[in-house]
Design a protein around this motif. Structure first.
Motif, PDB file in Angstrom:
ATOM      1  N   ARG A  42      60.293  25.142 -38.077  1.00 51.23           N
ATOM      2  CA  ARG A  42      59.749  25.025 -39.295  1.00 51.23           C
ATOM      3  C   ARG A  42      60.489  25.779 -40.443  1.00 51.23           C
ATOM      4  O   ARG A  42      60.877  26.981 -39.943  1.00 51.23           O
ATOM      5  CB  ARG A  42      58.378  25.402 -39.079  1.00 51.23           C
ATOM      6  CG  ARG A  42      57.534  24.833 -40.318  1.00 51.23           C
ATOM      7  CD  ARG A  42      56.187  25.501 -39.924  1.00 51.23           C
ATOM      8  NE  ARG A  42      55.983  26.796 -40.150  1.00 51.23           N
ATOM      9  CZ  ARG A  42      54.677  27.599 -40.282  1.00 51.23           C
ATOM     10  NH1 ARG A  42      53.695  26.955 -39.799  1.00 51.23           N
ATOM     11  NH2 ARG A  42      54.561  28.540 -40.033  1.00 51.23           N
ATOM     12  N   SER A  43      60.371  25.469 -41.535  1.00 51.21           N
ATOM     13  CA  SER A  43      61.102  26.105 -42.497  1.00 51.21           C
ATOM     14  C   SER A  43      60.443  27.393 -42.681  1.00 51.21           C
ATOM     15  O   SER A  43      59.154  27.669 -42.424  1.00 51.21           O
ATOM     16  CB  SER A  43      60.968  25.462 -43.672  1.00 51.21           C
ATOM     17  OG  SER A  43      59.643  25.085 -44.376  1.00 51.21           O
ATOM     18  N   LYS A  46      56.685  27.298 -47.589  1.00 52.58           N
ATOM     19  CA  LYS A  46      56.503  26.000 -47.913  1.00 52.58           C
ATOM     20  C   LYS A  46      57.251  25.700 -49.297  1.00 52.58           C
ATOM     21  O   LYS A  46      57.330  26.926 -50.038  1.00 52.58           O
ATOM     22  CB  LYS A  46      54.866  25.829 -48.168  1.00 52.58           C
ATOM     23  CG  LYS A  46      54.145  25.803 -46.939  1.00 52.58           C
ATOM     24  CD  LYS A  46      52.589  25.590 -47.297  1.00 52.58           C
ATOM     25  CE  LYS A  46      51.776  25.565 -45.920  1.00 52.58           C
ATOM     26  NZ  LYS A  46      50.267  25.489 -46.381  1.00 52.58           N
ATOM     27  N   GLN A  47      57.302  24.691 -49.984  1.00 56.34           N
ATOM     28  CA  GLN A  47      57.941  24.379 -50.914  1.00 56.34           C
ATOM     29  C   GLN A  47      57.075  23.289 -51.765  1.00 56.34           C
ATOM     30  O   GLN A  47      56.302  22.533 -51.019  1.00 56.34           O
ATOM     31  CB  GLN A  47      59.534  23.765 -50.715  1.00 56.34           C
ATOM     32  CG  GLN A  47      60.125  24.791 -50.178  1.00 56.34           C
ATOM     33  CD  GLN A  47      60.412  26.017 -51.100  1.00 56.34           C
ATOM     34  OE1 GLN A  47      60.655  26.016 -52.502  1.00 56.34           O
ATOM     35  NE2 GLN A  47      60.483  27.131 -50.828  1.00 56.34           N
ATOM     36  N   TYR A  55      55.586  22.566 -45.749  1.00 54.44           N
ATOM     37  CA  TYR A  55      56.874  22.789 -44.979  1.00 54.44           C
ATOM     38  C   TYR A  55      57.909  21.832 -44.692  1.00 54.44           C
ATOM     39  O   TYR A  55      57.447  20.600 -44.509  1.00 54.44           O
ATOM     40  CB  TYR A  55      56.373  23.378 -43.470  1.00 54.44           C
ATOM     41  CG  TYR A  55      55.806  24.748 -43.521  1.00 54.44           C
ATOM     42  CD1 TYR A  55      56.404  26.067 -43.787  1.00 54.44           C
ATOM     43  CD2 TYR A  55      54.271  24.798 -43.276  1.00 54.44           C
ATOM     44  CE1 TYR A  55      55.652  27.094 -43.779  1.00 54.44           C
ATOM     45  CE2 TYR A  55      53.555  25.908 -43.356  1.00 54.44           C
ATOM     46  CZ  TYR A  55      54.133  27.187 -43.432  1.00 54.44           C
ATOM     47  OH  TYR A  55      53.590  28.382 -43.351  1.00 54.44           O
ATOM     48  N   GLY A  56      59.167  22.261 -44.555  1.00 53.30           N
ATOM     49  CA  GLY A  56      60.251  21.316 -44.065  1.00 53.30           C
ATOM     50  C   GLY A  56      60.427  21.525 -42.381  1.00 53.30           C
ATOM     51  O   GLY A  56      59.868  22.506 -41.924  1.00 53.30           O
ATOM     52  N   TRP A  73      61.768  16.292 -45.054  1.00 51.40           N
ATOM     53  CA  TRP A  73      61.449  16.992 -46.009  1.00 51.40           C
ATOM     54  C   TRP A  73      60.131  17.117 -46.329  1.00 51.40           C
ATOM     55  O   TRP A  73      59.520  17.741 -47.313  1.00 51.40           O
ATOM     56  CB  TRP A  73      62.324  16.194 -47.382  1.00 51.40           C
ATOM     57  CG  TRP A  73      63.627  16.397 -47.079  1.00 51.40           C
ATOM     58  CD1 TRP A  73      64.513  15.822 -46.479  1.00 51.40           C
ATOM     59  CD2 TRP A  73      64.513  17.623 -47.564  1.00 51.40           C
ATOM     60  NE1 TRP A  73      65.972  16.140 -46.479  1.00 51.40           N
ATOM     61  CE2 TRP A  73      65.995  17.512 -47.008  1.00 51.40           C
ATOM     62  CE3 TRP A  73      64.259  18.732 -48.287  1.00 51.40           C
ATOM     63  CZ2 TRP A  73      66.908  18.027 -47.198  1.00 51.40           C
ATOM     64  CZ3 TRP A  73      65.344  19.617 -48.411  1.00 51.40           C
ATOM     65  CH2 TRP A  73      66.704  19.268 -48.051  1.00 51.40           C
ATOM     66  N   SER A 138      63.880  22.569 -51.570  1.00 52.82           N
ATOM     67  CA  SER A 138      64.936  23.266 -50.744  1.00 52.82           C
ATOM     68  C   SER A 138      64.098  24.053 -49.730  1.00 52.82           C
ATOM     69  O   SER A 138      62.978  24.431 -49.719  1.00 52.82           O
ATOM     70  CB  SER A 138      65.653  24.521 -51.647  1.00 52.82           C
ATOM     71  OG  SER A 138      64.824  25.532 -52.176  1.00 52.82           O
ATOM     72  N   TYR A 139      64.725  24.092 -48.440  1.00 50.36           N
ATOM     73  CA  TYR A 139      64.147  24.769 -47.269  1.00 50.36           C
ATOM     74  C   TYR A 139      65.078  25.638 -46.688  1.00 50.36           C
ATOM     75  O   TYR A 139      66.061  25.447 -46.471  1.00 50.36           O
ATOM     76  CB  TYR A 139      63.747  23.651 -46.314  1.00 50.36           C
ATOM     77  CG  TYR A 139      62.413  22.915 -46.807  1.00 50.36           C
ATOM     78  CD1 TYR A 139      61.022  23.502 -46.996  1.00 50.36           C
ATOM     79  CD2 TYR A 139      62.702  21.636 -46.975  1.00 50.36           C
ATOM     80  CE1 TYR A 139      59.904  22.768 -47.418  1.00 50.36           C
ATOM     81  CE2 TYR A 139      61.338  20.810 -47.229  1.00 50.36           C
ATOM     82  CZ  TYR A 139      60.252  21.340 -47.616  1.00 50.36           C
ATOM     83  OH  TYR A 139      59.204  20.652 -48.142  1.00 50.36           O
ATOM     84  N   SER A 140      64.405  26.967 -46.281  1.00 51.76           N
ATOM     85  CA  SER A 140      65.080  27.893 -45.360  1.00 51.76           C
ATOM     86  C   SER A 140      64.738  28.005 -44.008  1.00 51.76           C
ATOM     87  O   SER A 140      63.623  27.665 -43.779  1.00 51.76           O
ATOM     88  CB  SER A 140      65.072  29.061 -46.189  1.00 51.76           C
ATOM     89  OG  SER A 140      65.622  29.085 -47.527  1.00 51.76           O
TER      90      SER A 140
END
Length: 322
Positions: A42-43, A46-47, A55-56, A73, A138-140
């Motif tokens: 999980r990223s 959250k974005q 979450y991504g 995404w 974007s996700y990290s």
């Protein structure tokens, strides 16, 4: 939270959260005696996506032969393809066109093996895309522990395990304090050099870029013991008896149907030229020695080949001194 999954046709499932926070699902299909694995993450945060904060998910899937890497995404991205940018660890920002799957909310990486290697030596990855009609998302993802998981499931990541094995066994690889990170970094730099070249010579019919369908006779004729993925391209496409084979470690010339190939290591190259004319052909002159003549050569192609050879020579010399 308990996760329940039903598998039909005598398929066994073993799902467990890894100690490295990777969620691991291993599936054994007893009817075909084959296994597969899904690694999910999980990223970090959250974005905002379509007015929601979500979450991504990063997933790595393999059936032992084929690896896929995808990002979920959390909403509609596009139809067909979407451009995804990503930065893995401290490597340069890259961008590729990714396929769309699922409910048009998942992008699938076009080059999963290279990404897998790079992620195995990095602590973090960031992915960016722009959904149709929306702003960039974007996700990290934290990547810690991925290498340990890959090393644990080598039977399900065979290409990765084979690459590690060939790296450890090769006498052409310079040793360092951290050979795995060292050689993954070098591998990517070699790929960047090759891909810049491939964009320039892809339309020239005399060249065969990877994959090379007539690999077995070429391996025999050019006395090659390197793995298949260490071949970049081949000149003299339809002959298979003469020509130039460009590999990850060297280039090999055969100018007649007799004798062994003339092998030149990239680190041995100090000067390289393609000289001549359209009537008599263009000669590969390396370190002042004429090694092979090519015909029907255009300026763009010749310049691209020269840049490739010089770049590979500089890279090899850099890593031999590190």
């Amino acid at each position: 939270m308990v996760r329940i999954i039903f598998i039909i046709f005598l398929t066994e499932l073993n799902a467990q959260p890894a100690t490295t926070d990777w969620f691991i699902e291993t599936i054994k299909d007893t009817t075909r005696d084959k296994g597969s694995i899904i690694l999910s993450k999980r990223s970090i945060d959250k974005q905002i996506f379509n007015y929601d904060r979500i979450y991504g998910w990063l997933s790595i899937r393999s059936n032992g032969e084929k690896v896929d890497i995808d990002i979920k995404w959390g909403g509609f991205i596009s139809v067909g393809r979407s451009y995804v940018k990503y930065r893995i660890g401290d490597n340069e920002l890259r961008g590729d066109s990714w396929l769309i799957s699922g409910e048009y909310d998942i992008t699938v990486a076009p080059d999963p093996f290279l990404m897998l290697l790079q992620m195995s030596t990095s602590e973090k990855a960031v992915f960016y895309t722009t959904p149709k009609g929306l702003t960039q998302v974007s996700y990290s993802f934290e990547l810690e522990g991925l290498k340990q998981v890959l090393d644990q499931y080598t039977n399900l990541f065979k290409d990765y395990a084979g690459w590690v094995s060939s790296m450890n066994d090769s006498t052409d690889i310079a040793r360092s304090i951290d050979p795995f990170h060292h050689n993954v970094k070098k591998y990517f730099q070699q790929e960047n050099i090759f891909r810049r070249l491939s964009k320039k010579i892809d339309q020239y019919p005399a060249y065969t870029l990877r994959p090379i369908w007539h690999i077995d006779p070429i391996r025999t004729r050019f006395e090659l013991i390197l793995p298949e993925q260490d071949i970049f391209f081949y000149y003299n496409k339809w002959m298979k008896e003469t020509g130039i084979l460009f590999t990850r470690n060297d280039l090999r010339f055969i100018g007649s149907r007799k004798g062994s190939p003339h092998v030149v290591k990239y680190h041995e190259i100090d000067t390289v030229e393609l000289i001549g004319n359209a009537l008599t052909g263009y000669r590969y002159r390396i370190n002042g020695e004429d090694l092979y003549t090519i015909f029907q050569s255009e300026p763009r192609e010749r310049k691209a080949i020269e840049i490739f050879l010089v770049s590979m020579s500089e890279l090899e010399k850099e890593y031999r001194t590190n």
